[in-house]
Design a protein around this motif. Structure first.
Motif, PDB file in Angstrom:
ATOM      1  N   SER A 112       0.854  -1.178   0.000  1.00 58.27           N
ATOM      2  CA  SER A 112       0.000   0.000   0.000  1.00 58.27           C
ATOM      3  C   SER A 112       0.893   1.231   0.000  1.00 58.27           C
ATOM      4  O   SER A 112       2.044   1.174   0.393  1.00 58.27           O
ATOM      5  N   SER A 113       0.334   2.324  -0.473  1.00 62.40           N
ATOM      6  CA  SER A 113       1.084   3.577  -0.461  1.00 62.40           C
ATOM      7  C   SER A 113       0.139   4.704  -0.083  1.00 62.40           C
ATOM      8  O   SER A 113      -1.027   4.721  -0.475  1.00 62.40           O
ATOM      9  N   ASP A 114       0.645   5.635   0.690  1.00 59.85           N
ATOM     10  CA  ASP A 114      -0.150   6.762   1.159  1.00 59.85           C
ATOM     11  C   ASP A 114       0.070   7.964   0.257  1.00 59.85           C
ATOM     12  O   ASP A 114       1.132   8.112  -0.343  1.00 59.85           O
ATOM     13  N   PHE A 115      -0.939   8.826   0.179  1.00 58.15           N
ATOM     14  CA  PHE A 115      -0.853  10.013  -0.650  1.00 58.15           C
ATOM     15  C   PHE A 115      -1.701  11.126  -0.048  1.00 58.15           C
ATOM     16  O   PHE A 115      -2.656  10.870   0.682  1.00 58.15           O
ATOM     17  N   LEU A 116      -1.323  12.355  -0.352  1.00 56.70           N
ATOM     18  CA  LEU A 116      -2.050  13.530   0.088  1.00 56.70           C
ATOM     19  C   LEU A 116      -3.255  13.722  -0.830  1.00 56.70           C
ATOM     20  O   LEU A 116      -3.121  13.749  -2.054  1.00 56.70           O
ATOM     21  N   ILE A 117      -4.445  13.849  -0.253  1.00 57.33           N
ATOM     22  CA  ILE A 117      -5.681  13.977  -1.024  1.00 57.33           C
ATOM     23  C   ILE A 117      -5.882  15.433  -1.443  1.00 57.33           C
ATOM     24  O   ILE A 117      -5.663  16.349  -0.656  1.00 57.33           O
ATOM     25  N   LYS A 118      -6.335  15.638  -2.679  1.00 58.43           N
ATOM     26  CA  LYS A 118      -6.710  16.969  -3.138  1.00 58.43           C
ATOM     27  C   LYS A 118      -8.121  17.255  -2.626  1.00 58.43           C
ATOM     28  O   LYS A 118      -9.077  16.604  -3.012  1.00 58.43           O
ATOM     29  N   VAL A 119      -8.226  18.204  -1.735  1.00 62.80           N
ATOM     30  CA  VAL A 119      -9.504  18.589  -1.154  1.00 62.80           C
ATOM     31  C   VAL A 119     -10.112  19.679  -2.036  1.00 62.80           C
ATOM     32  O   VAL A 119      -9.457  20.669  -2.344  1.00 62.80           O
ATOM     33  N   ASP A 120     -11.364  19.482  -2.462  1.00 61.72           N
ATOM     34  CA  ASP A 120     -12.038  20.477  -3.310  1.00 61.72           C
ATOM     35  C   ASP A 120     -12.615  21.622  -2.490  1.00 61.72           C
ATOM     36  O   ASP A 120     -12.549  22.774  -2.888  1.00 61.72           O
ATOM     37  N   SER A 121     -13.201  21.275  -1.334  1.00 64.05           N
ATOM     38  CA  SER A 121     -13.812  22.311  -0.498  1.00 64.05           C
ATOM     39  C   SER A 121     -13.973  21.794   0.924  1.00 64.05           C
ATOM     40  O   SER A 121     -13.881  20.600   1.177  1.00 64.05           O
ATOM     41  N   ILE A 122     -14.220  22.749   1.838  1.00 54.62           N
ATOM     42  CA  ILE A 122     -14.467  22.401   3.238  1.00 54.62           C
ATOM     43  C   ILE A 122     -15.643  23.227   3.745  1.00 54.62           C
ATOM     44  O   ILE A 122     -15.912  24.317   3.236  1.00 54.62           O
ATOM     45  N   ASN A 123     -16.318  22.711   4.732  1.00 51.97           N
ATOM     46  CA  ASN A 123     -17.317  23.462   5.490  1.00 51.97           C
ATOM     47  C   ASN A 123     -16.753  23.646   6.893  1.00 51.97           C
ATOM     48  O   ASN A 123     -16.457  22.663   7.571  1.00 51.97           O
ATOM     49  N   VAL A 124     -16.592  24.910   7.281  1.00 49.65           N
ATOM     50  CA  VAL A 124     -16.083  25.214   8.618  1.00 49.65           C
ATOM     51  C   VAL A 124     -16.864  26.420   9.139  1.00 49.65           C
ATOM     52  O   VAL A 124     -17.135  27.353   8.381  1.00 49.65           O
ATOM     53  N   PRO A 125     -17.277  26.405  10.395  1.00 46.17           N
ATOM     54  CA  PRO A 125     -18.003  27.569  10.917  1.00 46.17           C
ATOM     55  C   PRO A 125     -17.110  28.805  10.948  1.00 46.17           C
ATOM     56  O   PRO A 125     -15.891  28.700  11.064  1.00 46.17           O
ATOM     57  N   LYS A 126     -17.720  29.984  10.836  1.00 46.11           N
ATOM     58  CA  LYS A 126     -16.951  31.232  10.877  1.00 46.11           C
ATOM     59  C   LYS A 126     -16.532  31.567  12.307  1.00 46.11           C
ATOM     60  O   LYS A 126     -15.529  32.229  12.520  1.00 46.11           O
ATOM     61  N   SER A 127     -17.327  31.124  13.283  1.00 49.42           N
ATOM     62  CA  SER A 127     -16.963  31.353  14.681  1.00 49.42           C
ATOM     63  C   SER A 127     -17.453  30.186  15.532  1.00 49.42           C
ATOM     64  O   SER A 127     -18.453  29.540  15.218  1.00 49.42           O
ATOM     65  N   VAL A 128     -16.694  29.934  16.597  1.00 51.00           N
ATOM     66  CA  VAL A 128     -17.027  28.876  17.553  1.00 51.00           C
ATOM     67  C   VAL A 128     -16.696  29.387  18.945  1.00 51.00           C
ATOM     68  O   VAL A 128     -15.996  30.390  19.103  1.00 51.00           O
ATOM     69  N   ASN A 129     -17.188  28.696  19.940  1.00 53.62           N
ATOM     70  CA  ASN A 129     -16.847  29.019  21.322  1.00 53.62           C
ATOM     71  C   ASN A 129     -15.625  28.211  21.743  1.00 53.62           C
ATOM     72  O   ASN A 129     -15.475  27.046  21.362  1.00 53.62           O
ATOM     73  N   SER A 130     -14.767  28.838  22.533  1.00 53.75           N
ATOM     74  CA  SER A 130     -13.576  28.121  23.008  1.00 53.75           C
ATOM     75  C   SER A 130     -14.009  26.922  23.840  1.00 53.75           C
ATOM     76  O   SER A 130     -15.052  26.934  24.492  1.00 53.75           O
ATOM     77  N   GLU A 131     -13.210  25.896  23.793  1.00 54.49           N
ATOM     78  CA  GLU A 131     -13.423  24.653  24.532  1.00 54.49           C
ATOM     79  C   GLU A 131     -14.677  23.898  24.096  1.00 54.49           C
ATOM     80  O   GLU A 131     -15.114  22.981  24.788  1.00 54.49           O
ATOM     81  N   THR A 132     -15.258  24.270  22.954  1.00 53.24           N
ATOM     82  CA  THR A 132     -16.439  23.586  22.429  1.00 53.24           C
ATOM     83  C   THR A 132     -16.065  22.873  21.134  1.00 53.24           C
ATOM     84  O   THR A 132     -15.615  23.517  20.180  1.00 53.24           O
ATOM     85  N   PRO A 133     -16.236  21.551  21.073  1.00 53.89           N
ATOM     86  CA  PRO A 133     -15.878  20.822  19.849  1.00 53.89           C
ATOM     87  C   PRO A 133     -16.727  21.273  18.654  1.00 53.89           C
ATOM     88  O   PRO A 133     -17.904  21.622  18.800  1.00 53.89           O
ATOM     89  N   PHE A 134     -16.108  21.266  17.476  1.00 46.86           N
ATOM     90  CA  PHE A 134     -16.815  21.570  16.231  1.00 46.86           C
ATOM     91  C   PHE A 134     -16.226  20.702  15.120  1.00 46.86           C
ATOM     92  O   PHE A 134     -15.139  20.145  15.264  1.00 46.86           O
TER      93      PHE A 134
END
Length: 139
Positions: free
Chosen positions: A34-56
């Motif tokens: 097997s061989s590992d490779f870096l994936i080309k990511v097309d897009s991500i969804n990430v919130p613009k703001s979060v609270n500290s110590e709160t998982p997202f």
């Protein structure tokens, strides 16, 4: 003369055995490699703001590969002050016959928790020195 003949035959057998062993050891089974490779990511969804110590979650989208021998492996995360670099890694498991299917990240989630308030830069590192960059505010 007889002793010399036995000795020569023994040396030939020994050399043959060593040669055969070297040939067998030098062959490797490609079926399990097997061989590992870096994936080309097309897009991500990430919130613009979060609270500290709160998982997202950060959701990732993109194509991993074009046959059933490719799959998602892991996310690597590198923290440097307020910069978070993330790499999406895939693996290719070489099999005798790989089904023809498109394998994608399809919203694969990475769960993060940031403990200190501030503005953070999330950088998704991709092949060929490309990157996706987003900022997130931690309240």
């Amino acid at each position: 003369m007889l002793i010399t003949m036995i000795t020569v035959k023994s040396y030939i057998r020994l050399l043959s055995l060593i040669t055969f062993s070297i040939i067998c050891l030098s062959c490797h089974n490609d079926l399990s490699s097997s061989s590992d490779f870096l994936i080309k990511v097309d897009s991500i969804n990430v919130p613009k703001s979060v609270n500290s110590e709160t998982p997202f979650d950060i959701e990732f989208f993109g194509t991993i590969g074009f046959d059933g021998c490719t799959e998602f492996k892991t996310f690597n995360q590198i923290y440097d002050n307020n910069d978070i670099t993330i790499e999406a890694w895939g693996t290719y498991n070489n099999q005798t016959k790989c089904p023809t299917v498109m394998v994608s990240l399809d919203g694969q989630k990475l769960n993060l928790t940031i403990y200190s308030r501030g503005v953070y830069t999330i950088l998704i590192r991709e092949p060929d020195s490309f990157s996706i960059v987003r900022q997130i505010t931690v309240n």
